[in-house]
Design a protein around this motif. Sequence first.
Motif, PDB file in Angstrom:
ATOM      1  N   THR B  69       0.842  -1.199   0.000  1.00  0.00           N
ATOM      2  CA  THR B  69       0.000   0.000   0.000  1.00  0.00           C
ATOM      3  C   THR B  69       0.872   1.243   0.000  1.00  0.00           C
ATOM      4  O   THR B  69       2.032   1.200   0.360  1.00  0.00           O
ATOM      5  CB  THR B  69      -0.894   0.013   1.239  1.00  0.00           C
ATOM      6  N   PRO B  70       0.285   2.354  -0.397  1.00  0.00           N
ATOM      7  CA  PRO B  70       1.080   3.569  -0.566  1.00  0.00           C
ATOM      8  C   PRO B  70       1.230   4.404   0.702  1.00  0.00           C
ATOM      9  O   PRO B  70       1.478   5.585   0.611  1.00  0.00           O
ATOM     10  CB  PRO B  70       0.263   4.353  -1.596  1.00  0.00           C
ATOM     11  N   ALA B  71       1.059   3.817   1.861  1.00  0.00           N
ATOM     12  CA  ALA B  71       1.133   4.622   3.078  1.00  0.00           C
ATOM     13  C   ALA B  71       2.569   5.068   3.315  1.00  0.00           C
ATOM     14  O   ALA B  71       3.505   4.443   2.832  1.00  0.00           O
ATOM     15  CB  ALA B  71       0.643   3.813   4.261  1.00  0.00           C
ATOM     16  N   PRO B  72       2.726   6.144   4.078  1.00  0.00           N
ATOM     17  CA  PRO B  72       4.051   6.699   4.310  1.00  0.00           C
ATOM     18  C   PRO B  72       4.970   5.705   4.981  1.00  0.00           C
ATOM     19  O   PRO B  72       6.188   5.814   4.892  1.00  0.00           O
ATOM     20  CB  PRO B  72       3.783   7.878   5.255  1.00  0.00           C
ATOM     21  N   THR B  73       4.376   4.733   5.663  1.00  0.00           N
ATOM     22  CA  THR B  73       5.195   3.820   6.434  1.00  0.00           C
ATOM     23  C   THR B  73       6.023   2.911   5.536  1.00  0.00           C
ATOM     24  O   THR B  73       7.019   2.366   5.953  1.00  0.00           O
ATOM     25  CB  THR B  73       4.286   2.927   7.283  1.00  0.00           C
ATOM     26  N   THR B  74       5.585   2.736   4.304  1.00  0.00           N
ATOM     27  CA  THR B  74       6.188   1.659   3.539  1.00  0.00           C
ATOM     28  C   THR B  74       7.296   2.104   2.600  1.00  0.00           C
ATOM     29  O   THR B  74       8.055   1.281   2.131  1.00  0.00           O
ATOM     30  CB  THR B  74       5.106   0.973   2.692  1.00  0.00           C
ATOM     31  N   THR B  84       5.008   9.435   0.132  1.00  0.00           N
ATOM     32  CA  THR B  84       3.996   8.912   1.025  1.00  0.00           C
ATOM     33  C   THR B  84       2.884   8.262   0.272  1.00  0.00           C
ATOM     34  O   THR B  84       2.413   7.218   0.622  1.00  0.00           O
ATOM     35  CB  THR B  84       3.383  10.037   1.835  1.00  0.00           C
ATOM     36  N   THR B  85       2.463   8.911  -0.778  1.00  0.00           N
ATOM     37  CA  THR B  85       1.121   8.604  -1.195  1.00  0.00           C
ATOM     38  C   THR B  85       1.002   8.332  -2.679  1.00  0.00           C
ATOM     39  O   THR B  85      -0.044   8.550  -3.250  1.00  0.00           O
ATOM     40  CB  THR B  85       0.220   9.773  -0.825  1.00  0.00           C
ATOM     41  N   GLU B 305       4.961  13.483   3.514  1.00  0.00           N
ATOM     42  CA  GLU B 305       3.506  13.382   3.597  1.00  0.00           C
ATOM     43  C   GLU B 305       2.831  14.512   2.840  1.00  0.00           C
ATOM     44  O   GLU B 305       1.672  14.406   2.451  1.00  0.00           O
ATOM     45  CB  GLU B 305       3.040  13.403   5.063  1.00  0.00           C
TER      46      GLU B 305
END
Lengths: 341, 571
Positions: B69-74, B84-85, B305
């Motif tokens: 997934t494109p979340a900032p965590t990854t 982030t996105t 972000e």
Amino acid sequence: MLDRDLLRLIGRRIVGLIPVMFGIAIIVFLVFSFVPGDPITMLIGKQSDVSEEFIQQLRHKYGLDRPLYVRFFYFLRQLVHGDVGTSYQFNRPALEVVLERLPATVELALFALAVAIVIAIPAGIFAALKGGAVDRGIVGLSVVGFSMPNFWIAMLLILVFGTTLKVLPISGRLDVTLTVERVTGFYILDGILAGDWEVVRSALSHIILPALSLGIPAAALIVRLLRNNLISVLGAEFIRAARARGLRESVVIYKHALRNALIPTINIVALQLGFFLTGSFFVETVFAWPGMGRLAVDAIYARDYPVVIAAVMISALFFVLSNLLADILILVTDPRTRGVR
Amino acid sequence: MWIKFFQPNWSREHVYIVLFRQKVTTPWAKGGPMSETPRRNFLKVAGAAVVAAALGIIGYKVAKKPSPTPAPTTQPPSTTAAPTTAPPAKEKVLIFGLKEDIVTLDPAMHRKRVTESVIQQYAEPLFWRTNDMRVIPHLLESYEFVDDLTWRLKLRKGIKFHDGTELKAEDVKFTLERILDPNQNSPRASMIDEIDTITIIDDYTLEIKTKYPSGPLMVDLTYQEILPKHAVEAQGEDFFKNPFSTGPFKFVEWVPGERIVFEKNPDYWGGPAEVPPVGPPKVDKLIFKVIPDSATRMQALKAGEIHISYGFTADQAEEMAKDPNLVVEKVRAARSVFVFLNTHKAPFNDKRVRHALYMAVDVDAIIQNVLKGYGRRIACMSFPGVLGHDPNLEPFPYDPDRARQLLAEAGYPDGFDAVMMYDEEWRKDQAEAIAYYLGQVGVNVTIQLMDWGTIKNEYLLKAKGDMYFGSWGCGELELYGNVNSTFAREKDTYAFQYHNDEVTRLMKEALATLDPEQRAQKFMELERILQEDAPAIWLWEQFDPWVYRKEVTFTPRTDERYNLVDADISV
């Protein structure tokens, strides 16, 4: 017996809520009438085209130029109809503006409470039973945790997990490229309802840091309380008696000691929920969490008192409800309180 | 009963007492009577449970991490793509970090710059400014003055609203009349209240008659975004829940306090030829994310972000300049910073005292040390780029000796005490620096933070108090923008009710002059008089840091509006 007590308690509190809500609305209204500054000046800001006449015209249109008792009368009449007025900033009903932000605050408060309980209960029991260095260590940590203001914890968490390790997002409730239909307004729940696991995952990752910032100081408080209570209960005679009866130690601790030690703790935990719901302004600001606290403080700066009144009333409601919850829990866990009230 | 409601059974104080006063007895302390074994067992179980829980949490996180997934965590920090996105398809998403939420999507019902700049993504005005701040026709093809009071405006043909209908003269008439309608209570009415009548000549032509000749009307029309008459009339207030117009972006959603989402309008007419490149936006999605705290906004930029933001302190700008992923640009803020002096009150009613104070402040040193270069000294209210700015007008020199001498001549050889009010909290260190320099010539200044409403209504308009340290924006980029209401209008000037017949006369004449050249001449004359009379200490023109990520192409503007049609991001 229990049911009757419970119903009586709930009924009394709900009846009592009405004067509380009215009283609070009136107090906030009056305070704002005497605080210098007016909403129209704040609405207009510093503009070169605006004459003082124009500002007076707008004040007149909003009824702000009328004497205090007239405005107060109108305010009361509105209030009886359940209307706290129209927001000057947003030009919409103030209650609607506030309620829109409510789910964010409640969601965060519940998670913070979960964090506090998950950390505090095992740590408190551990400290009380183990004693010695472990106890001192946990108590020491709790002093640190309790002394750190939550916005400072928030900044630390952002620096460590957001900027340095880059493992958790630091702002907002959801990845801005994701959308979920707002059914309940609780994104995690909405995500589950929609079956969109990406939303759930994103919402969860966004809530971790704010929940920790709010939950850690509360956990520190609960740890110390639980530990102290447990230690004193463990020294009580009925515990010795239980042991003398030959009960297993786990039964002694869980069924007898912990239950008694938890009673005052439950009370504090429920009250913490009230604090989370009403006092999360700093954390909401730092994490750009679109909750009620941030809205209320912005509204104070803008002298948008209908929004402030709505927010304060809802906060008061939460406080009364979390007190009620505490009392109900006490009634349920502590038989001694039944029939007394 | 009443008291009971207000008093929780355990107050916070109560808790403190329990925590810190209670003597704790530990009956099972070392060598206690208890048997050790069962407790040990329990502890083992409890300890194992805690460890298991901790591992569970970590395990959850780890397990979640590699998900695509494109979340900032990854995202690994090294990728230059939108960190982030970035959505799975090669969709270009630009995320703009806002310092405050918008208050409405209705262009008529606010006076907020941020709100206006966001609305301008979906709706457009009749006139607009190029990136170098020239005013040009935007939705208009051309305009002409029929006489001093009559403007004839010709709309461009073929401009389509997002619903496919064509922009017509009736939409313009409707939009402007809606602002002026007394029942609308629009806080923008005073911007264009010189308009008397609006007449439709044909579908693409209209005539505006003004009550008096008005030079500033053209600039004021750059702030009024045109709406589709048919839709607003049909839907009423509900239109603004899901508004549309002719702009480069289509509105998608507004989550209050959180974000405003737009998507590319592929059929955008492109904007005027004077502002190349002409065409639809380069990004597919434009998201404004609200992050009020500037420290968090800074971290969000660093973490990727958000991609673009502004509203930072000079210190934060310095820190971000060290980040290799960020570009920091020093952009003029179209805002003058000054100290108003109460000319109705001793000792400020003596011009020598005012000149002394003006010469006592080392503005360049403050710009260098306090503002870290985010400012430029000004001679009076205007700055380069403002119509009516005179480049030959020199600021008074920094000369503390001359200042002391002037104070002595005025009868204050030992100086005096004064209070300096200010309303912008973040300027505290600037206020302290000014107070320091005034202290060097014997004027003991106490600084006091108050809100603008109180300062304006209780002090400035009542000509009470000593000094006010503040700033005034001049987004109009014409001298009247920050001189009219502060020094020049006939009554209620904000500079402690300062009044000077010459200044007022020149301002009136200038505002009625339609030719910009002649208007500028009047403004220059006015400013020379104003500077010499010194009802204020003029300090600096403000510069703001605008920050964006390396992967973004973006041109900041000096009027705090966002040029996002041309903004791009590499994915």
